[in-house]
Write a protein that holds these residues in place. Structure first.
Motif, mmCIF file in Angstrom:
data_model
loop_
_atom_site.group_PDB
_atom_site.id
_atom_site.type_symbol
_atom_site.label_atom_id
_atom_site.label_comp_id
_atom_site.label_asym_id
_atom_site.label_seq_id
_atom_site.Cartn_x
_atom_site.Cartn_y
_atom_site.Cartn_z
ATOM 1 N N VAL A 78 52.742 55.304 60.434
ATOM 2 C CA VAL A 78 51.632 54.544 60.991
ATOM 3 C C VAL A 78 50.484 54.517 59.987
ATOM 4 N N GLN A 79 49.927 53.362 59.727
ATOM 5 C CA GLN A 79 48.858 53.224 58.753
ATOM 6 C C GLN A 79 47.666 52.540 59.399
ATOM 7 N N THR A 80 46.486 52.900 58.910
ATOM 8 C CA THR A 80 45.290 52.198 59.352
ATOM 9 C C THR A 80 44.600 51.640 58.127
ATOM 10 N N GLU A 81 44.043 50.473 58.229
ATOM 11 C CA GLU A 81 43.390 49.846 57.086
ATOM 12 C C GLU A 81 41.997 49.393 57.474
ATOM 13 N N ASP A 82 41.007 49.865 56.689
ATOM 14 C CA ASP A 82 39.640 49.417 56.906
ATOM 15 C C ASP A 82 39.464 48.033 56.310
ATOM 16 N N GLY A 83 38.457 47.313 56.777
ATOM 17 C CA GLY A 83 38.208 45.983 56.251
ATOM 18 C C GLY A 83 37.705 46.029 54.813
ATOM 19 N N ASP A 84 37.950 44.931 54.068
ATOM 20 C CA ASP A 84 37.463 44.856 52.698
ATOM 21 C C ASP A 84 35.930 44.790 52.689
ATOM 22 N N GLU A 85 35.353 45.355 51.630
ATOM 23 C CA GLU A 85 33.896 45.358 51.502
ATOM 24 C C GLU A 85 33.462 44.373 50.432
ATOM 25 N N ILE A 86 32.339 43.723 50.678
ATOM 26 C CA ILE A 86 31.748 42.816 49.711
ATOM 27 C C ILE A 86 30.448 43.427 49.177
ATOM 28 N N PHE A 87 30.321 43.438 47.858
ATOM 29 C CA PHE A 87 29.108 43.932 47.208
ATOM 30 C C PHE A 87 28.595 42.864 46.247
ATOM 31 N N TYR A 88 27.291 42.915 46.016
ATOM 32 C CA TYR A 88 26.683 42.050 45.007
ATOM 33 C C TYR A 88 26.017 42.942 43.960
ATOM 34 N N LEU A 89 26.385 42.719 42.711
ATOM 35 C CA LEU A 89 25.770 43.445 41.601
ATOM 36 C C LEU A 89 24.907 42.448 40.822
ATOM 37 N N TYR A 90 23.592 42.701 40.818
ATOM 38 C CA TYR A 90 22.655 41.823 40.122
ATOM 39 C C TYR A 90 22.193 42.499 38.833
ATOM 40 N N VAL A 91 22.278 41.761 37.737
ATOM 41 C CA VAL A 91 21.814 42.254 36.438
ATOM 42 C C VAL A 91 20.647 41.375 36.004
ATOM 43 N N ARG A 92 19.452 41.948 35.980
ATOM 44 C CA ARG A 92 18.246 41.197 35.614
ATOM 45 C C ARG A 92 17.878 41.504 34.168
ATOM 46 N N LEU A 93 18.018 40.485 33.312
ATOM 47 C CA LEU A 93 17.810 40.676 31.885
ATOM 48 C C LEU A 93 16.431 40.175 31.461
ATOM 49 N N TRP A 94 15.399 40.738 32.046
ATOM 50 C CA TRP A 94 14.023 40.410 31.700
ATOM 51 C C TRP A 94 13.470 41.511 30.805
ATOM 52 N N SER A 95 12.934 41.126 29.655
ATOM 53 C CA SER A 95 12.342 42.128 28.765
ATOM 54 C C SER A 95 11.193 42.830 29.475
ATOM 55 N N ASN A 96 11.172 44.155 29.366
ATOM 56 C CA ASN A 96 10.158 45.021 29.994
ATOM 57 C C ASN A 96 10.261 45.059 31.510
#
Length: 507
Positions: free
Chosen positions: A125-143
């Motif tokens: 017997v197996q149980t499976e959790d739902g897939d997770e969605i993530f957002y990775l933001y990379v802000r390339l602003w000097s300083n």
């Protein structure tokens, strides 16, 4: 110079990260991050820099040096997105903000056979959790560069730099700029050709093919940015070296000066002999004994206490002689140790200035410049290591009590001098091993050395296992009553103490 919006678009189009999996995450320092991605037949190392004036993202083929101690943001990303799939990767408008949409498959749990039987279920017997969605933001602003990991509702789970005053902290909604449209962006922010660089194809190209923009960027920053970074880091290294060298050199000079005064220790013994020889001249009034030095034939004055007898005055000179001759031996050891410390510093500095990788150099400097008060303390007292055995010394009642409560165990050996105040000494147990006599003697020497019996140079002590100690009621902190104890007589051996001091660790 940081990447502009058009250069970021070109880099992302060449990377083609959609469908790749994040296999590993490395944070080499406090301003960069590397993502190791994989798509069948197409592994990539994605390097992100948030350094001022050098904000960028590109593929690199250079080795990313791991930090000696895993850093916070790296460990958080590993727990959340390692193994996730990149659904999409794009720049938000022309804002120099890159958005990664990540999907992490839910965990699968297989019930152990014993639990399955108890639950009257099949072990398959197996149980499976739902897939997770993530957002990775990379802000390339000097300083103002930063990296954010957000959930599907754009709530910040954590950020590379935590800036509460700007709302960039865990639990806050990430505020993104509105899409703005500007005219003539291609003209205002042209894509650099790097024609001025003499880029060797070998090791950077594709077997003679035209270099990609990612490869040009990687080469440009690895040379130019690394060079400016190296120069700055080497300046820091020089300041660190000069500061430490001057302190050690000053300490060595003081020790040498002290040695010169100790070299005259024999005069105290000679003066003691003269006091005994001419003690009958002490009149009980004068603070000086006037007599003839039978070695030189000259008249000399020796300072004395007129209220004391000749034997008492001579004894004080003999005691000074004894201290200085004994101290000279220890002083020679201190001088030798300080000279070795200076030699090790010179060697370490040569290795630092020979390092050409700025990331590795920064890690070395960070380690050497870490304040001692920031180092994690596992337990109080002093640690010594000899022939595979660990000996711990508590130097006062508080350390003794803390070690007894939280550090030592029942099978560990406890030693303490009889009839004198002093620290507790513990020999950590090694399963299946009996404490050798030599190790017991080392520990016994430490017990005498860190007690009031040290002046005598010897003492009786007793030892037993920690499990045979009983706390004394209504007694000062750390006081214990031993049972099943054995006796041991120790005559202080300076050579053993010096050998132990080479292994000392102050916790």
């Amino acid at each position: 110079m940081s990447l502009n919006c058009n250069e970021i678009d070109l880099i992302l189009s060449e990377l083609d990260l959609n469908g790749s999996f994040i296999q590993e995450i490395v944070q080499p320092n406090f301003n960069s991050l590397a993502l190791y991605t994989y798509k069948p037949g197409n592994p990539k190392t994605l390097f992100i820099s948030l350094a001022s004036g050098e904000c960028r993202i590109h593929e690199t083929r250079r080795k990313i040096t791991k930090n000696e101690k895993p850093l916070r943001f790296q460990e958080m990303l590993k727990s959340k997105i390692k193994g996730s799939r990149i659904l999409s990767c794009r720049q938000l408008g022309k804002e120099r903000i890159i958005k990664f949409e990540l999907e992490k498959a839910g965990t699968i749990y297989v019930m152990p056979q014993a639990q399955a039987y108890a639950a009257k279920k099949s072990k398959s017997v197996q149980t499976e959790d739902g897939d997770e969605i993530f957002y990775l933001y990379v802000r390339l602003w000097s300083n103002a560069g930063n990296i954010f990991l957000c959930d599907k509702d754009n709530l910040i789970l954590d950020s590379f730099y935590r800036r509460p005053a700007k709302g960039e902290k865990t639990g806050e909604s990430l505020v993104l700029p509105n899409d703005c449209h500007f005219d003539n962006l291609q003209e205002k922010f042209p894509i650099r050709s790097f024609e001025e660089l003499e880029i060797p194809v070998s090791g950077h190209g594709n077997d003679g093919d035209t270099l990609t923009f990612n490869q040009k960027v990687d080469f440009y920053y690895s040379q130019n940015a690394a060079q400016s970074s190296l120069e700055s880091l080497l300046e820091q290294a020089e300041k660190w070296y000069e500061s430490h060298r001057s302190k050690i050199a000053a300490a060595l000079e003081r020790l040498n000066e002290k040695r010169e005064t100790f070299k005259n220790a024999s005069q105290y013994k000679h003066q003691g002999d003269l006091i005994l020889s001419f003690g009958h001249l002490i009149d009980g009034k004068s603070n000086f004994l006037e007599c003839e030095d039978y070695e030189t034939g000259k008249k000399i004055s020796i300072k004395i206490d007129p209220k004391k007898s000749a034997q008492e005055n001579a004894s004080e000179y003999y005691e000074t002689y004894k201290k200085q001759t004994g101290g000279l031996e220890n002083l020679e050891y201190d001088i030798e140790s300080t000279q070795k410390e200076l030699e090790n510093l010179e060697k370490q500095y040569k290795e630092i200035i020979a390092e050409k990788n700025p990331i590795k150099l920064e890690q070395i400097l960070r380690k050497t410049q870490k304040p001692k008060q920031q180092e994690k303390k596992s337990h109080p007292g002093l640690d010594f290591f000899i022939d595979g055995w660990q000996i711990i010394v508590g130097r006062d009642a508080s350390e003794n009590d803390e070690l007894l409560r939280h550090t030592v165990k029942g099978a560990d050996m406890w030693l303490h001098v009889r009839d004198y105040h002093g620290g507790y000494v513990f020999i950590k147990n090694r399963p299946g091993k009996t404490v050798p006599l030599e190790i017991l003697l080392y520990a016994g020497n430490l017990a005498v050395y860190y007690s009031k019996a040290r002046k005598n140079g010897s003492a009786d002590l007793y030892y037993t296992q920690v499990k045979h100690l009983r706390r004394a009621k209504n007694a000062p902190k750390g006081t214990v009553l031993p049972t099943n104890e054995k006796n041991l007589f120790i005559k202080l051996d300076e050579s053993k103490i010096r050998k132990l001091q080479e292994t000392i660790q102050d916790f």
